[in-house]
Design a protein around this motif. Sequence first.
Motif, PDB file in Angstrom:
ATOM      1  N   TYR A 162      60.806  35.081 158.535  1.00 52.06           N
ATOM      2  CA  TYR A 162      59.978  33.884 157.879  1.00 52.06           C
ATOM      3  C   TYR A 162      60.905  33.012 156.930  1.00 52.06           C
ATOM      4  O   TYR A 162      61.687  33.874 156.081  1.00 52.06           O
ATOM      5  CB  TYR A 162      58.811  34.466 157.033  1.00 52.06           C
ATOM      6  N   ALA A 163      60.863  31.737 157.213  1.00 48.97           N
ATOM      7  CA  ALA A 163      61.709  31.194 156.158  1.00 48.97           C
ATOM      8  C   ALA A 163      61.092  31.150 154.669  1.00 48.97           C
ATOM      9  O   ALA A 163      60.047  31.098 154.694  1.00 48.97           O
ATOM     10  CB  ALA A 163      61.881  29.677 156.629  1.00 48.97           C
ATOM     11  N   PRO A 164      62.131  31.062 153.792  1.00 53.41           N
ATOM     12  CA  PRO A 164      61.228  30.924 152.550  1.00 53.41           C
ATOM     13  C   PRO A 164      60.871  29.539 152.266  1.00 53.41           C
ATOM     14  O   PRO A 164      61.186  28.732 152.938  1.00 53.41           O
ATOM     15  CB  PRO A 164      62.678  30.978 151.473  1.00 53.41           C
ATOM     16  N   LEU A 165      59.625  29.554 151.256  1.00 53.59           N
ATOM     17  CA  LEU A 165      59.366  28.250 150.886  1.00 53.59           C
ATOM     18  C   LEU A 165      60.152  27.426 149.791  1.00 53.59           C
ATOM     19  O   LEU A 165      59.891  26.319 149.690  1.00 53.59           O
ATOM     20  CB  LEU A 165      57.867  28.530 150.208  1.00 53.59           C
ATOM     21  N   LEU A 200      57.546  18.231 153.792  1.00 53.71           N
ATOM     22  CA  LEU A 200      57.782  17.542 155.118  1.00 53.71           C
ATOM     23  C   LEU A 200      56.682  16.866 155.432  1.00 53.71           C
ATOM     24  O   LEU A 200      56.816  16.248 156.734  1.00 53.71           O
ATOM     25  CB  LEU A 200      58.097  18.541 155.949  1.00 53.71           C
ATOM     26  N   HIS A 201      55.545  16.544 154.693  1.00 53.79           N
ATOM     27  CA  HIS A 201      54.518  15.699 154.976  1.00 53.79           C
ATOM     28  C   HIS A 201      55.190  14.253 155.622  1.00 53.79           C
ATOM     29  O   HIS A 201      54.495  13.388 156.554  1.00 53.79           O
ATOM     30  CB  HIS A 201      53.292  15.716 154.146  1.00 53.79           C
ATOM     31  N   GLU A 202      56.226  13.819 154.675  1.00 55.31           N
ATOM     32  CA  GLU A 202      56.498  12.343 155.192  1.00 55.31           C
ATOM     33  C   GLU A 202      58.045  12.439 155.370  1.00 55.31           C
ATOM     34  O   GLU A 202      58.975  11.829 154.684  1.00 55.31           O
ATOM     35  CB  GLU A 202      56.295  11.482 153.628  1.00 55.31           C
ATOM     36  N   HIS A 203      58.515  13.538 156.151  1.00 52.97           N
ATOM     37  CA  HIS A 203      59.922  13.736 156.565  1.00 52.97           C
ATOM     38  C   HIS A 203      60.602  12.373 156.734  1.00 52.97           C
ATOM     39  O   HIS A 203      61.932  12.376 156.539  1.00 52.97           O
ATOM     40  CB  HIS A 203      60.135  14.791 157.282  1.00 52.97           C
ATOM     41  N   ALA A 207      44.639  33.930 159.402  1.00 52.34           N
ATOM     42  CA  ALA A 207      44.954  32.729 158.225  1.00 52.34           C
ATOM     43  C   ALA A 207      46.196  32.058 158.909  1.00 52.34           C
ATOM     44  O   ALA A 207      46.446  30.905 158.745  1.00 52.34           O
ATOM     45  CB  ALA A 207      45.414  33.610 157.031  1.00 52.34           C
ATOM     46  N   ILE A 208      46.972  32.405 159.647  1.00 48.41           N
ATOM     47  CA  ILE A 208      48.249  31.695 160.142  1.00 48.41           C
ATOM     48  C   ILE A 208      47.884  30.790 161.121  1.00 48.41           C
ATOM     49  O   ILE A 208      48.216  29.500 161.235  1.00 48.41           O
ATOM     50  CB  ILE A 208      49.290  32.798 160.874  1.00 48.41           C
ATOM     51  N   GLY A 209      46.800  30.973 161.932  1.00 51.28           N
ATOM     52  CA  GLY A 209      46.290  30.055 162.691  1.00 51.28           C
ATOM     53  C   GLY A 209      45.055  29.126 161.862  1.00 51.28           C
ATOM     54  O   GLY A 209      45.152  27.952 162.525  1.00 51.28           O
ATOM     55  N   HIS A 210      44.538  29.584 160.911  1.00 53.16           N
ATOM     56  CA  HIS A 210      43.447  28.607 160.340  1.00 53.16           C
ATOM     57  C   HIS A 210      44.131  27.731 159.246  1.00 53.16           C
ATOM     58  O   HIS A 210      43.643  26.515 158.918  1.00 53.16           O
ATOM     59  CB  HIS A 210      42.478  29.670 159.844  1.00 53.16           C
ATOM     60  N   ASP A 211      44.714  28.368 158.364  1.00 50.84           N
ATOM     61  CA  ASP A 211      45.267  27.758 156.981  1.00 50.84           C
ATOM     62  C   ASP A 211      46.843  28.257 156.621  1.00 50.84           C
ATOM     63  O   ASP A 211      46.761  29.005 155.442  1.00 50.84           O
ATOM     64  CB  ASP A 211      44.157  27.613 155.957  1.00 50.84           C
ATOM     65  N   PRO A 212      47.700  28.076 157.162  1.00 48.79           N
ATOM     66  CA  PRO A 212      48.957  28.627 157.126  1.00 48.79           C
ATOM     67  C   PRO A 212      49.565  28.689 155.547  1.00 48.79           C
ATOM     68  O   PRO A 212      50.367  29.053 155.063  1.00 48.79           O
ATOM     69  CB  PRO A 212      49.922  28.451 158.060  1.00 48.79           C
ATOM     70  N   GLU A 213      48.762  26.996 154.966  1.00 48.09           N
ATOM     71  CA  GLU A 213      49.693  26.890 153.973  1.00 48.09           C
ATOM     72  C   GLU A 213      49.253  27.612 152.839  1.00 48.09           C
ATOM     73  O   GLU A 213      49.829  27.758 151.690  1.00 48.09           O
ATOM     74  CB  GLU A 213      49.226  25.496 153.530  1.00 48.09           C
ATOM     75  N   LEU A 214      48.473  28.553 153.115  1.00 46.94           N
ATOM     76  CA  LEU A 214      47.987  29.608 151.975  1.00 46.94           C
ATOM     77  C   LEU A 214      48.879  30.695 151.845  1.00 46.94           C
ATOM     78  O   LEU A 214      48.816  31.551 151.033  1.00 46.94           O
ATOM     79  CB  LEU A 214      46.636  30.207 152.158  1.00 46.94           C
ATOM     80  N   LEU A 215      49.590  30.982 152.886  1.00 45.01           N
ATOM     81  CA  LEU A 215      50.532  32.251 152.941  1.00 45.01           C
ATOM     82  C   LEU A 215      51.783  32.109 152.434  1.00 45.01           C
ATOM     83  O   LEU A 215      52.280  31.010 152.063  1.00 45.01           O
ATOM     84  CB  LEU A 215      50.877  32.657 154.687  1.00 45.01           C
ATOM     85  N   HIS A 231      71.260  31.543 152.358  1.00 48.74           N
ATOM     86  CA  HIS A 231      69.869  31.499 152.501  1.00 48.74           C
ATOM     87  C   HIS A 231      69.468  30.793 153.620  1.00 48.74           C
ATOM     88  O   HIS A 231      70.066  29.741 154.046  1.00 48.74           O
ATOM     89  CB  HIS A 231      69.182  31.017 151.359  1.00 48.74           C
ATOM     90  N   PRO A 232      68.453  31.156 154.653  1.00 45.08           N
ATOM     91  CA  PRO A 232      68.007  30.485 155.618  1.00 45.08           C
ATOM     92  C   PRO A 232      67.330  29.048 154.696  1.00 45.08           C
ATOM     93  O   PRO A 232      66.600  29.350 153.451  1.00 45.08           O
ATOM     94  CB  PRO A 232      66.702  31.263 156.267  1.00 45.08           C
ATOM     95  N   ALA A 233      67.355  28.201 155.029  1.00 48.20           N
ATOM     96  CA  ALA A 233      66.852  26.668 154.379  1.00 48.20           C
ATOM     97  C   ALA A 233      65.333  26.765 154.227  1.00 48.20           C
ATOM     98  O   ALA A 233      64.665  27.376 155.152  1.00 48.20           O
ATOM     99  CB  ALA A 233      67.292  25.403 155.130  1.00 48.20           C
ATOM    100  N   PRO A 234      64.804  26.648 153.145  1.00 44.39           N
ATOM    101  CA  PRO A 234      63.311  26.687 152.853  1.00 44.39           C
ATOM    102  C   PRO A 234      62.662  25.723 154.127  1.00 44.39           C
ATOM    103  O   PRO A 234      63.166  24.616 154.284  1.00 44.39           O
ATOM    104  CB  PRO A 234      63.101  26.134 151.603  1.00 44.39           C
ATOM    105  N   CYS A 235      61.291  26.189 154.333  1.00 47.49           N
ATOM    106  CA  CYS A 235      60.629  25.230 155.458  1.00 47.49           C
ATOM    107  C   CYS A 235      59.307  25.404 155.362  1.00 47.49           C
ATOM    108  O   CYS A 235      59.127  26.790 155.093  1.00 47.49           O
ATOM    109  CB  CYS A 235      61.124  25.619 156.744  1.00 47.49           C
ATOM    110  N   THR A 236      58.444  24.541 155.549  1.00 51.14           N
ATOM    111  CA  THR A 236      56.975  24.802 155.333  1.00 51.14           C
ATOM    112  C   THR A 236      56.582  25.594 156.543  1.00 51.14           C
ATOM    113  O   THR A 236      57.210  26.051 157.397  1.00 51.14           O
ATOM    114  CB  THR A 236      56.090  23.543 155.367  1.00 51.14           C
ATOM    115  N   GLN A 237      55.284  26.293 156.747  1.00 51.94           N
ATOM    116  CA  GLN A 237      54.838  27.107 157.720  1.00 51.94           C
ATOM    117  C   GLN A 237      54.523  26.186 159.036  1.00 51.94           C
ATOM    118  O   GLN A 237      54.740  26.995 159.992  1.00 51.94           O
ATOM    119  CB  GLN A 237      53.309  27.603 157.186  1.00 51.94           C
TER     120      GLN A 237
END
Length: 501
Positions: free
Chosen positions: A389-392, A460-463, A312-320, A420-426
């Motif tokens: 893992y950074a939190p979402l 972060l899609h349009e950072h 899943a991490i390699g295929h679609d990490p946004e599900l995690l 906290h660690p700053a939130p970040c996408t996968q």
Amino acid sequence: MGVSSSYLSSVEVQQMLGINTFGLWRLERKYDDFPQPIEPYDPLRHTKEADAVWDATEVYRWAADTPEFAHRGAVLLRPRPEDLADGDWAGYTHTVRGPALDWHTVLGTVRIVYSDDRKAAAEVATDVAATGNPDGVITVCALYGDVGFTGPALIASDTAHPGIEYEAEWGDVAALAGQALPWWPDLLRLPRLIRTWQPGAPPAVAEVPPNSNEQILRRAARNEAFDAVSRAAATDMANHIRNDRINRAEHENEVFGTERFGAQPHPVVIAAEPDTTEHPLPCHGDRQAVRAGWHKLAVSNHPDAVAALEVAIGHDPELLPFGAVTEVPVQPGTVTERWARRLAPCDPTAAHAVLAHGDPVDAFFVDPLTDMPALRTVAVNGRPLWRFYAPLSLPAGSAELTTIVLQHTVWITTSDGQVHPAPCTQTEHLWWGDSRHDRPSEAATVADALLDDLGATASLHEHWKAPRGLIALFTEEHEQGAELTRSRLLLARMSPPPRTR
């Protein structure tokens, strides 16, 4: 894949062209387009070798295009004989690089190896030459992995000089064979299908074999140790992988079989088509339900959950349920230590196992405020290291961001005393400084969102659309441990963009 490099000494150039030392001296003066020698570089000694050499492919191609030496040049680049007689199909053979078909032509037997692995043509030609060449193979062609002007691009290696590879045209081989040549899409390039093919046969309809990722997910989906939601999530991703592979095979057939440059279609016969009886399989269902299933798999301790999570991490990490993997050194007296004091020891979960990535681990933890897995391991330099893992997103409530601390990653301190660690996408990571490899606009985007809502989930899609003042602030070369106060961040956010003349 591409043409593998090989080189010829002056003696070897003379042997290839059938000339002596004087002939080589004369050749370099008679032909302006004769390839120039080069001084090879020895990467182990960091020096150039004393003796100049020639690029073998350049010399071999040049010979084929020069009437005086065409008979000694690359076989498939020589001028084609007039009144060319049709060749004959000579059947299937298995090679050291997989399945192949032979064609008897006026030049000799041409062997096409259905592999796009690097050096496949050279290795098969070398093996043929070493075993006495009982089939009279004059040249071996392998797939380049791309499409050319007349069909699938080819790499060729002649048995007379098996160490030299060159690019060849599918259309030229088809002209020698006297017919269109068969093509199998990558995922149906199976020995059993190639072995049974004959000229004039209709395309075989075959099941696309599952890859290892699909097999891992199907195994998890059958495992009754997991609940229905988890098994459905694994099935959903397995179906998506299967659909993608069938679509890929269909697309390759379309591109390699019908794509053309100019007026003439490619001389290609599609030899196999994927079985689409149940295609497409259902997938991309309720995204929230699928995420819930992956969350349950992430906290499982079953080996099948570990394997599925790695897929899943390699295929679609946004599900995690967690963000980017982050590493920071264990350093007393830093903001990292403040965060680490909060961590609770725990037994490892599937998420921990994937996070460990096979490295030795001192202890496993979980952040009780964000549920993010963490562990303590050892860096390459032997020093202790936190990996997590950074939190979402951060816990919501009445607290607000008070400072950002830059300590090997971006840290958030809050008005209720937490860090906290700053939130970040996968798929991203947060950094600062003027670097060509890191983009401070991502950290600026997270800061912009958290200044308004500590519990925000930053996209972060349009950072690059982050406030210019914040981007400028994070582009500065801050030292490790630097603190950016809320006031400084707000002021930077209000800074107008630079004037344009």
